[in-house]
Motif scaffolding. Structure first.
Motif, mmCIF file in Angstrom:
data_model
loop_
_atom_site.group_PDB
_atom_site.id
_atom_site.type_symbol
_atom_site.label_atom_id
_atom_site.label_comp_id
_atom_site.label_asym_id
_atom_site.label_seq_id
_atom_site.Cartn_x
_atom_site.Cartn_y
_atom_site.Cartn_z
ATOM 1 N N VAL A 294 13.822 60.927 4.759
ATOM 2 C CA VAL A 294 14.105 61.002 6.186
ATOM 3 C C VAL A 294 14.683 59.698 6.744
ATOM 4 C CG1 VAL A 294 12.378 62.779 6.605
ATOM 5 C CG2 VAL A 294 11.717 60.372 6.741
ATOM 6 N N ALA A 295 14.876 58.702 5.895
ATOM 7 C CA ALA A 295 15.385 57.419 6.370
ATOM 8 C C ALA A 295 16.829 57.541 6.858
ATOM 9 C CB ALA A 295 15.296 56.369 5.270
ATOM 10 N N GLU A 296 17.114 56.961 8.013
ATOM 11 C CA GLU A 296 18.468 56.953 8.567
ATOM 12 C C GLU A 296 19.085 55.563 8.538
ATOM 13 O OE1 GLU A 296 19.031 59.009 12.241
ATOM 14 O OE2 GLU A 296 17.474 60.480 11.825
ATOM 15 N N TYR A 297 18.306 54.569 8.117
ATOM 16 C CA TYR A 297 18.801 53.195 8.027
ATOM 17 C C TYR A 297 18.357 52.617 6.691
ATOM 18 C CZ TYR A 297 19.304 53.718 13.090
ATOM 19 O OH TYR A 297 19.641 54.170 14.343
ATOM 20 N N VAL A 298 19.157 51.687 6.168
ATOM 21 C CA VAL A 298 18.846 51.014 4.910
ATOM 22 C C VAL A 298 18.787 49.512 5.161
ATOM 23 C CG1 VAL A 298 19.577 50.555 2.544
ATOM 24 C CG2 VAL A 298 19.965 52.823 3.553
ATOM 25 N N ILE A 299 17.697 48.889 4.739
ATOM 26 C CA ILE A 299 17.545 47.440 4.821
ATOM 27 C C ILE A 299 17.552 46.894 3.405
ATOM 28 C CG2 ILE A 299 16.015 45.536 5.472
ATOM 29 C CD1 ILE A 299 14.970 47.254 7.755
ATOM 30 N N THR A 300 18.465 45.975 3.122
ATOM 31 C CA THR A 300 18.571 45.352 1.805
ATOM 32 C C THR A 300 18.333 43.856 1.934
ATOM 33 O OG1 THR A 300 20.940 44.857 1.929
ATOM 34 C CG2 THR A 300 20.319 47.089 1.239
ATOM 35 N N ASP A 301 18.302 43.180 0.794
ATOM 36 C CA ASP A 301 18.119 41.730 0.798
ATOM 37 C C ASP A 301 19.222 41.024 1.571
ATOM 38 O OD1 ASP A 301 15.710 41.608 -0.658
ATOM 39 O OD2 ASP A 301 16.793 41.843 -2.547
ATOM 40 N N ASP A 302 20.414 41.602 1.593
ATOM 41 C CA ASP A 302 21.516 40.989 2.339
ATOM 42 C C ASP A 302 21.255 40.993 3.844
ATOM 43 O OD1 ASP A 302 22.929 40.499 0.028
ATOM 44 O OD2 ASP A 302 24.096 42.349 0.148
ATOM 45 N N ASP A 303 20.379 41.892 4.314
ATOM 46 C CA ASP A 303 20.087 41.979 5.741
ATOM 47 C C ASP A 303 18.936 41.093 6.178
ATOM 48 O OD1 ASP A 303 21.983 44.145 6.172
ATOM 49 O OD2 ASP A 303 20.533 45.442 5.142
ATOM 50 N N ILE A 304 18.113 40.646 5.217
ATOM 51 C CA ILE A 304 16.842 40.013 5.549
ATOM 52 C C ILE A 304 16.981 38.502 5.645
ATOM 53 C CG2 ILE A 304 14.454 39.668 4.797
ATOM 54 C CD1 ILE A 304 14.696 42.388 3.337
ATOM 55 N N ILE A 305 16.581 37.952 6.784
ATOM 56 C CA ILE A 305 16.488 36.501 6.935
ATOM 57 C C ILE A 305 15.157 36.003 6.395
ATOM 58 C CG2 ILE A 305 16.367 34.604 8.604
ATOM 59 C CD1 ILE A 305 18.230 36.173 10.407
ATOM 60 N N SER A 306 14.079 36.723 6.769
ATOM 61 C CA SER A 306 12.756 36.286 6.328
ATOM 62 C C SER A 306 11.766 37.430 6.404
ATOM 63 C CB SER A 306 12.251 35.118 7.192
ATOM 64 O OG SER A 306 12.127 35.513 8.555
ATOM 65 N N GLU A 307 10.756 37.364 5.519
ATOM 66 C CA GLU A 307 9.582 38.207 5.663
ATOM 67 C C GLU A 307 8.557 37.395 6.431
ATOM 68 O OE1 GLU A 307 6.413 40.851 3.003
ATOM 69 O OE2 GLU A 307 7.545 39.224 2.051
ATOM 70 N N ASP A 308 8.221 37.845 7.635
ATOM 71 C CA ASP A 308 7.427 37.022 8.546
ATOM 72 C C ASP A 308 5.934 37.278 8.462
ATOM 73 O OD1 ASP A 308 9.854 35.982 9.553
ATOM 74 O OD2 ASP A 308 10.062 37.728 10.862
ATOM 75 N N ILE B 114 -4.701 54.358 4.240
ATOM 76 C CA ILE B 114 -4.588 53.211 5.143
ATOM 77 C C ILE B 114 -3.169 52.654 5.082
ATOM 78 C CG2 ILE B 114 -5.460 50.944 5.780
ATOM 79 C CD1 ILE B 114 -7.454 53.179 6.163
ATOM 80 N N PRO B 115 -2.429 52.690 6.189
ATOM 81 C CA PRO B 115 -1.067 52.148 6.203
ATOM 82 C C PRO B 115 -1.072 50.623 6.182
ATOM 83 C CG PRO B 115 -1.706 52.870 8.394
ATOM 84 C CD PRO B 115 -2.815 53.282 7.485
ATOM 85 N N ASP B 116 0.063 50.067 5.823
ATOM 86 C CA ASP B 116 0.212 48.613 5.829
ATOM 87 C C ASP B 116 1.001 48.176 7.055
ATOM 88 O OD1 ASP B 116 2.819 49.329 5.277
ATOM 89 O OD2 ASP B 116 2.988 48.198 3.409
ATOM 90 N N GLU B 117 1.272 46.875 7.175
ATOM 91 C CA GLU B 117 2.106 46.297 8.232
ATOM 92 C C GLU B 117 3.047 45.278 7.605
ATOM 93 O OE1 GLU B 117 -0.100 44.370 11.283
ATOM 94 O OE2 GLU B 117 -1.463 46.050 11.633
ATOM 95 N N MET B 118 4.296 45.291 8.031
ATOM 96 C CA MET B 118 5.259 44.300 7.562
ATOM 97 C C MET B 118 6.161 43.897 8.711
ATOM 98 S SD MET B 118 8.262 44.628 4.651
ATOM 99 C CE MET B 118 7.111 45.059 3.345
ATOM 100 N N SER B 119 6.433 42.598 8.796
ATOM 101 C CA SER B 119 7.349 42.080 9.817
ATOM 102 C C SER B 119 8.515 41.385 9.132
ATOM 103 C CB SER B 119 6.634 41.089 10.744
ATOM 104 O OG SER B 119 5.576 41.724 11.442
ATOM 105 N N LEU B 120 9.730 41.759 9.521
ATOM 106 C CA LEU B 120 10.944 41.174 8.962
ATOM 107 C C LEU B 120 11.848 40.683 10.078
ATOM 108 C CD1 LEU B 120 11.952 43.923 6.344
ATOM 109 C CD2 LEU B 120 10.630 41.841 5.900
ATOM 110 N N THR B 121 12.554 39.592 9.833
ATOM 111 C CA THR B 121 13.650 39.163 10.701
ATOM 112 C C THR B 121 14.954 39.491 9.991
ATOM 113 O OG1 THR B 121 12.360 37.398 11.723
ATOM 114 C CG2 THR B 121 14.740 37.243 11.896
ATOM 115 N N LEU B 122 15.802 40.252 10.682
ATOM 116 C CA LEU B 122 17.049 40.732 10.098
ATOM 117 C C LEU B 122 18.248 40.041 10.720
ATOM 118 C CD1 LEU B 122 16.205 44.548 10.150
ATOM 119 C CD2 LEU B 122 15.719 42.882 8.333
ATOM 120 N N LYS B 123 19.308 39.924 9.941
ATOM 121 C CA LYS B 123 20.525 39.274 10.411
ATOM 122 C C LYS B 123 21.229 40.152 11.447
ATOM 123 C CE LYS B 123 21.311 37.224 5.831
ATOM 124 N NZ LYS B 123 22.204 37.231 4.646
ATOM 125 N N GLY B 124 21.707 39.526 12.491
ATOM 126 C CA GLY B 124 22.581 40.193 13.442
ATOM 127 C C GLY B 124 21.864 41.167 14.355
#
Length: 536
Positions: free
Chosen positions: A359-373, A453-463
């Motif tokens: 069901v994903a409509e967006y893809v996040i790759t390493d090229d998009d990621i500034i940091s795992e926060d 039990i779900p997890d939590e993740m925070s990412l900063t993405l480019k642009g």
């Protein structure tokens, strides 16, 4: 209204954004929010167009919090806004012309844009001005604050205002006959489409209370549907027994949202004037195309059923009532590309009765990621693991049974969660399998969020290209560097060595923040394990 393709391309390319706070009286409501506030004022961060309503160089910067949805409660917040003004002159202009409670659109443009090309990225409610010297800021609440009460002071402050009205029986009554009452004033409110039914609550002298549905009246006899409804059983009533009017809406979940917000599907007038919020479906602040797309997804991809909204007294805050109804079915309102829309939990993982969907409509790759926060294996929104969930019409919904025993995989744990939808879905003579259909709709979508039990993740993405995402969207995370803690070791697509990385893990977007000064977007994500995890 969705963002233009030109604006989306500008978000991808970047550049220096230009901001405008437009206090135009929006076309969101069928009546004005504030009487006599038809004058338009626009504050600009750059040089604005000519005209006395445009105030150039008034904005220094903007900041604020973004949209959020809480796991399990499925309650949402849109986030507020703070506008730092360029100085005391701009502050004095605001103090003299902008009234508290005025609505404003935050609009963004880029180099080469005419003001009419700017796109609305948020809808806010002005709350106040504060500061000192030459440093002043304006504070705004989110748009949902504006729709939590009637849009005009001339309207009643309560919705379903006749709910709770009572009548007395003028003679004895038995099931199968019409209901003789001393008054029908306030007793016959119901939705207005062909074939609609209203709801009454009967309190017999002898026996348990019960509900009846009605279609209309003949003089002082209320015409009833000859069937037991709402899980109750009719019994004989005596003269003088009490009947109470109930505020009632029976429809699909997205249609209930349409009814509360707009009066009916696509803005049709199927609700009484005091039972909807008076929002224009055709407003540019409503993302009608996105609203419709997700409604179609609900109907076409998941088992169809109808929910029952019931209230025995007038409602002072229709938005909160709608929020509770939507949350009971794993759904919520969002602001998508500057317009009102909605989202719901989709089937993301495999359970014992359903298979995970892509069901994903967006893809996040390493090229998009500034940091795992930040990362948490156990989400703070899910402090307890449940062994089972009770849904409408069924005793239980299990996620894993091992050797005949119900298993839990973490502590603290509880045996059972009684889902709030149990009190909002019923069978009747028309929809005889409604509860079963609701169970089939929700079991695979929602059960794992309580039994795992779900997890939590925070990412900063480019642009800013991910700025269009909202809570409820799903992304596919593909990263060779971020450790896969939720599902552990997986096999790489080429059959190579096992890696604790992400090869398309589906994550629910739970929060989104746009940094307009830093050309980045922060996202909060959450997912559930692919299968129940045994404790090692």
């Amino acid at each position: 209204m969705a963002w233009s393709s030109r604006f989306k391309e500008s978000l991808r390319a970047g550049g220096e954004p230009m901001f405008a706070i437009d206090f135009v009286a929006p076309d969101l409501f069928t009546t004005e929010l504030l009487d006599g506030r038809s004058r338009r004022y626009v504050l600009h961060s750059h040089q604005g167009p000519s005209g006395s309503e445009h105030v150039s160089q008034a904005i220094q910067s903007i900041s604020g919090s973004g949209q959020r949805v809480n796991i399990r409660t499925w309650k949402t917040s849109i986030g507020g806004l703070r506008v730092a003004l360029s100085g005391v002159v701009a502050a004095q202009f605001v103090a003299g012309t902008i009234a508290r409670g005025m609505m404003a659109e935050l609009k963004v443009g880029f180099e080469g844009y005419e003001f009419d090309d700017f796109q609305t990225v948020g809808l806010y409610l002005f709350q106040g001005l504060s500061g000192s010297g030459n440093s002043w800021s304006m504070d705004f609440d989110d748009a949902l604050s504006a729709i939590q009460s009637p849009s005009s002071v001339s309207l009643t402050s309560e919705f379903f205002e006749n709910a709770g009205s009572t009548a007395k029986l003028t003679s004895s009554w038995s099931p199968g006959s019409d209901l003789p009452v001393d008054t029908i004033s306030g007793m016959l409110d119901k939705t207005s489409e062909t074939g609609s039914r209203g709801l009454l609550y009967c309190q017999p002298t002898d026996g348990d209370p019960f509900y009846v549905k009605f279609t209309g009246s003949t003089a002082l006899d209320i015409n009833l549907v000859d069937v037991n409804v709402m899980g109750t059983t009719r019994v004989n009533m005596a003269s003088g027994d009490t009947v109470t009017a109930i505020g009632y809406v029976h429809d699909r979940v997205p249609e209930i949202a349409h009814r509360f917000l707009f009066g009916g599907l696509g803005g049709l007038s199927h609700m009484l004037s005091d039972t909807h919020m008076g929002i224009r479906y055709g407003s540019h602040c409503v993302n009608s195309s996105d609203f419709s797309r997700w409604r179609a997804k609900w109907i076409d991809e998941y088992t169809d059923f109808k929910a029952d909204f019931i209230t025995s007294s007038p409602i002072p805050n229709a938005f909160r009532a709608l929020e509770n109804v939507l949350a009971s079915f794993g759904s919520w309102l969002v602001m998508k590309e500057g317009g009102l829309s909605w989202r719901f939990i989709q089937q993301m993982v495999t359970t014992d009765v359903s298979t995970a969907r892509d069901v994903a409509e967006y893809v996040i790759t390493d090229d998009d990621i500034i940091s795992e926060d930040g990362y948490k294996l156990y989400s703070a929104d899910a402090p307890v693991e449940y062994a089972m969930v009770r849904w409408p019409g069924v005793v239980q919904s299990l996620d894993s049974v091992i050797s005949g025993r119900v298993e839990v995989n973490s502590a603290p744990a509880q045996f059972r969660y009684d889902h709030p939808s149990r009190d909002q879905v019923f069978d009747d003579d028309v929809l005889t399998s409604n509860k079963t259909n609701a169970y089939n709709n929700m079991r695979g979508r929602i059960t794992p969020w309580y039994t795992r039990i779900p997890d939590e993740m925070s990412l900063t993405l480019k642009g800013w290209r991910f700025a269009e995402m909202v809570p409820g969207d799903v992304v596919s995370l593909r990263s060779e560097y971020i450790a896969n803690m939720i599902n552990g070791t997986t096999v790489s697509p080429d059959g190579g060595p096992h890696k604790r990385t992400h090869w398309g893990t589906q994550y629910l977007v739970t929060g989104i923040d746009v940094d307009w000064s830093g050309f980045s977007t922060s996202v909060q994500l959450s997912t559930i394990p692919d299968s129940p995890r045994p404790i090692a």
